[in-house]
Structures are given as structure tokens and as C-alpha cells.
Design a protein around this motif. Structure first.
Motif: not given
Length: 124
Positions: A53-59, A100-105
Motif C-alpha cells: 500500500v502506497f499512502v498519501e497523507v493529507r491534512y 494499491r494507492f490509499d489516502v489518509v485524510a
């Protein structure tokens, strides 16, 4: 506007929060801040039994200028996909795994407490 070092520190703090959240949900951290000429992947994690899992974190401290997910533009997605391809070239033992590509918002919720939203398969 915040000084750059303060902004980076806040970003690292939010990435650490996202990492802890994902670990509580069964993922294992492989690498933090994988950086290459194409860009950076915030978190590379393993989601057992066999997902990379490739995770992009956005705040966002406010939704005034849009949601955190809205900031993951097509251009940003392309940069992450390219960085992920390079990661797989450097770590060939993961190539056979589904990825997969996930995003943690992370964004302000009701009552002043931040909410963490995990979007699996956020883009392809």
C-alpha cells in the motif's frame, strides 16, 4: 503563513498520526517518506495478507479551501504512481504483490477533534 520548518513539522506529525492509525488497523510500516526524482510517497505499508500500500497523507486545518482528498490532484496522483513504480524497481521482492494507492485524510471534525478518514483504492 507559517514558517516552512513549522509546516514541515506539522506535516511529519500528521504522517505519524496516520501511520499509528493504519498500524492499529492491521497494516505494517515498510518505509516512511520514500523519496525519488519523481516525488515522495509518505508511507509504504504492507496490508496482510499480500497487499503493498502506497499512502498519501493529507491534512487540512479547515475545509474552507476544500477537503484533503480534493488536494490529491491528477498531477499528484501521477507523481505518486511514478514514485511507486520506482519503489517496485528498487524492491523487486514486492513486485508479485497486489498494490494499491490509499489516502489518509485528516481534517477538523465535530467538537473540535480531528477526524481521520482512510480511503482505500483512492486512485489507480
Amino acid at each position: 503563513m507559517l514558517p516552512l520548518n513549522h509546516t514541515r513539522a506539522r506535516g511529519k506529525h500528521q504522517e505519524a498520526r496516520a501511520c499509528r492509525f493504519l498500524k492499529k488497523n492491521g497494516l505494517q510500516l515498510l518505509e516512511r517518506n520514500f523519496s525519488c526524482r519523481f516525488g515522495e510517497i509518505d508511507l509504504v505499508m504492507l496490508h496482510p495478507p499480500q497487499h503493498l500500500v502506497f499512502v498519501e497523507v493529507r491534512y487540512r486545518k479547515s475545509s474552507e479551501f476544500g477537503t484533503p482528498m480534493a488536494t490529491v490532484t491528477a498531477h499528484k496522483q501521477q507523481k505518486i504512481r511514478r514514485a511507486a513504480a520506482l519503489y517496485l524497481m528498487k524492491h523487486q521482492h514486492y513486485q508479485a504483490m497486489a498494490s494499491r494507492f490509499d489516502v489518509v485524510a485528516i481534517h477538523p471534525g465535530h467538537g473540535g477533534k480531528d477526524e481521520i478518514q482512510w480511503i482505500r483504492h483512492a486512485f489507480y
